[in-house]
Scaffold this motif. Structure first.
Motif, PDB file in Angstrom:
ATOM      1  N   GLU A  11       0.825  -1.214   0.000  1.00 28.53           N
ATOM      2  CA  GLU A  11       0.000   0.000   0.000  1.00 28.53           C
ATOM      3  C   GLU A  11       0.859   1.265   0.000  1.00 28.53           C
ATOM      4  O   GLU A  11       0.611   2.200  -0.760  1.00 28.53           O
ATOM      5  CB  GLU A  11      -0.937  -0.006   1.205  1.00 28.53           C
ATOM      6  CG  GLU A  11      -1.755   1.266   1.389  1.00 28.53           C
ATOM      7  CD  GLU A  11      -2.665   1.577   0.210  1.00 28.53           C
ATOM      8  OE1 GLU A  11      -3.019   2.763   0.052  1.00 28.53           O
ATOM      9  OE2 GLU A  11      -3.026   0.658  -0.546  1.00 28.53           O
ATOM     10  N   ILE A  12       1.880   1.306   0.850  1.00 29.32           N
ATOM     11  CA  ILE A  12       2.700   2.510   0.915  1.00 29.32           C
ATOM     12  C   ILE A  12       3.536   2.666  -0.353  1.00 29.32           C
ATOM     13  O   ILE A  12       3.672   3.772  -0.888  1.00 29.32           O
ATOM     14  CB  ILE A  12       3.601   2.480   2.165  1.00 29.32           C
ATOM     15  CG1 ILE A  12       2.746   2.584   3.432  1.00 29.32           C
ATOM     16  CG2 ILE A  12       4.600   3.640   2.132  1.00 29.32           C
ATOM     17  CD1 ILE A  12       1.869   3.812   3.513  1.00 29.32           C
ATOM     18  N   GLY A  13       4.084   1.573  -0.858  1.00 30.43           N
ATOM     19  CA  GLY A  13       4.838   1.653  -2.097  1.00 30.43           C
ATOM     20  C   GLY A  13       3.989   2.178  -3.239  1.00 30.43           C
ATOM     21  O   GLY A  13       4.429   3.033  -4.023  1.00 30.43           O
ATOM     22  N   ARG A  14       2.764   1.688  -3.354  1.00 25.77           N
ATOM     23  CA  ARG A  14       1.858   2.164  -4.410  1.00 25.77           C
ATOM     24  C   ARG A  14       1.546   3.640  -4.235  1.00 25.77           C
ATOM     25  O   ARG A  14       1.503   4.403  -5.209  1.00 25.77           O
ATOM     26  CB  ARG A  14       0.566   1.342  -4.409  1.00 25.77           C
ATOM     27  CG  ARG A  14       0.751  -0.101  -4.835  1.00 25.77           C
ATOM     28  CD  ARG A  14      -0.571  -0.753  -5.170  1.00 25.77           C
ATOM     29  NE  ARG A  14      -1.495  -0.761  -4.035  1.00 25.77           N
ATOM     30  CZ  ARG A  14      -1.562  -1.746  -3.136  1.00 25.77           C
ATOM     31  NH1 ARG A  14      -0.741  -2.786  -3.239  1.00 25.77           N
ATOM     32  NH2 ARG A  14      -2.425  -1.698  -2.149  1.00 25.77           N
ATOM     33  N   ALA A  15       1.315   4.054  -2.993  1.00 23.29           N
ATOM     34  CA  ALA A  15       0.991   5.461  -2.731  1.00 23.29           C
ATOM     35  C   ALA A  15       2.155   6.372  -3.094  1.00 23.29           C
ATOM     36  O   ALA A  15       1.959   7.472  -3.641  1.00 23.29           O
ATOM     37  CB  ALA A  15       0.604   5.643  -1.262  1.00 23.29           C
ATOM     38  N   ILE A  16       3.382   5.940  -2.801  1.00 23.19           N
ATOM     39  CA  ILE A  16       4.555   6.742  -3.156  1.00 23.19           C
ATOM     40  C   ILE A  16       4.667   6.884  -4.676  1.00 23.19           C
ATOM     41  O   ILE A  16       4.921   7.978  -5.191  1.00 23.19           O
ATOM     42  CB  ILE A  16       5.825   6.127  -2.551  1.00 23.19           C
ATOM     43  CG1 ILE A  16       5.829   6.307  -1.027  1.00 23.19           C
ATOM     44  CG2 ILE A  16       7.073   6.758  -3.160  1.00 23.19           C
ATOM     45  CD1 ILE A  16       6.965   5.594  -0.322  1.00 23.19           C
ATOM     46  N   VAL A  17       4.474   5.783  -5.385  1.00 26.30           N
ATOM     47  CA  VAL A  17       4.541   5.840  -6.848  1.00 26.30           C
ATOM     48  C   VAL A  17       3.507   6.823  -7.392  1.00 26.30           C
ATOM     49  O   VAL A  17       3.817   7.674  -8.245  1.00 26.30           O
ATOM     50  CB  VAL A  17       4.334   4.449  -7.463  1.00 26.30           C
ATOM     51  CG1 VAL A  17       4.185   4.550  -8.977  1.00 26.30           C
ATOM     52  CG2 VAL A  17       5.492   3.527  -7.110  1.00 26.30           C
ATOM     53  N   ASP A  18       2.272   6.731  -6.916  1.00 22.36           N
ATOM     54  CA  ASP A  18       1.227   7.630  -7.398  1.00 22.36           C
ATOM     55  C   ASP A  18       1.555   9.083  -7.050  1.00 22.36           C
ATOM     56  O   ASP A  18       1.350   9.989  -7.876  1.00 22.36           O
ATOM     57  CB  ASP A  18      -0.120   7.250  -6.780  1.00 22.36           C
ATOM     58  CG  ASP A  18      -0.687   5.963  -7.356  1.00 22.36           C
ATOM     59  OD1 ASP A  18      -0.282   5.567  -8.456  1.00 22.36           O
ATOM     60  OD2 ASP A  18      -1.553   5.348  -6.684  1.00 22.36           O
ATOM     61  N   GLY A  19       2.052   9.320  -5.832  1.00 21.62           N
ATOM     62  CA  GLY A  19       2.381  10.686  -5.435  1.00 21.62           C
ATOM     63  C   GLY A  19       3.497  11.290  -6.262  1.00 21.62           C
ATOM     64  O   GLY A  19       3.493  12.498  -6.540  1.00 21.62           O
TER      65      GLY A  19
END
Length: 254
Positions: A11-19
């Protein structure tokens, strides 16, 4: 830094990529580990600046800054044997793994930091705690909202323990919506109202001129509904219970 690596695409990895990518004119190149293959493939298909590497060593080799975002039990396997150049900055977002342990795994010369990014990095609205302060790390998380460097690892662990209260907050809101539905409200309308009520209240937290105690007082009237529920439900006994469980969580992180 224009080449970012992420080992562990949860979840955090995906959020960083999107951000780092959504609505950004010149996003960095992002190199993902094959862990979480489905999520990694979806991100690379959606963002042209994202590619999936064959393994963790390739992620490291291609990156200026590497985020380690695997689960704590998987850390030893994910990091074992990695060769990290001393020019590469490694940032652990794993709770409960001290810098000393990371140095034993990765070597004493690798620039290391810890961070506590949360899902709002996706909207670039997250205050991310970091330790130790490092120019590249603090600049990286400033791109995703704001970096908050702390003085030592003990303070970092206190901040980490606070993140353990998030799902309790969401469960509290779910209980309110369920209660309202039990009294005849349409469940969707009840949830929509609870979301709106606390979403609006949450925006008042941006007013840093008022302390949290002041905000609570400003939302109460003597003998009013808010004071009645706070003093009856969140009484000193419940406050002490919360303090004790936070202490146990902190002890596990130290």
């Amino acid at each position: 830094m224009q080449h970012i690596g992420i080992i562990g695409v949860g979840e955090i990895g995906r959020a960083i990529v999107d951000g780092l990518s959504d609505g950004v004119d010149h996003p960095p190149r992002i190199h993902l580990s094959p862990r979480g293959a489905r999520a990694a493939a979806e991100l690379s298909a959606r963002h042209p600046n994202v590619r999936v590497c064959a393994g963790n060593q390739e992620v490291v080799n291609r990156s200026d800054l590497v985020i380690i975002a695997v689960r704590r039990p998987d850390a030893a396997d994910a990091l074992a044997g990695l060769r990290v150049d001393e020019r590469t900055v490694v940032v652990s977002v794993m709770a409960g793994i001290a810098l000393a342990e990371l140095r034993r795994i990765l070597g004493p010369g690798v620039p290391l930091a810890r961070a506590i990014p949360l899902p709002p990095v996706r909207e670039r609205r997250c205050v991310t705690v970091t330790y130790p302060s490092h120019p590249a790390v603090d600049a990286f998380f400033a791109r995703l909202g704001q970096a908050l460097p702390v003085a030592d690892e003990a303070a970092f662990n206190v901040m980490s323990a606070l993140t353990g209260t998030l799902t309790t907050h969401y469960s509290f809101l779910a209980t309110l919506a369920t209660w309202a539905a039990g009294h005849g409200l349409d469940p969707d309308e009840a949830e929509r109202y609870v979301r709106g009520l606390f979403g609006a209240a949450g925006r008042s937290l941006a007013d840093e001129s008022r302390s949290l105690q002041r905000l609570a007082a400003d939302h109460e009237t003597p003998n009013g509904l808010n004071e009645r529920i706070r003093t009856t439900w969140f009484d000193p006994t419940n406050a002490e219970t919360l303090t004790k469980v936070l202490d146990t969580v902190l002890a596990d992180l130290d």
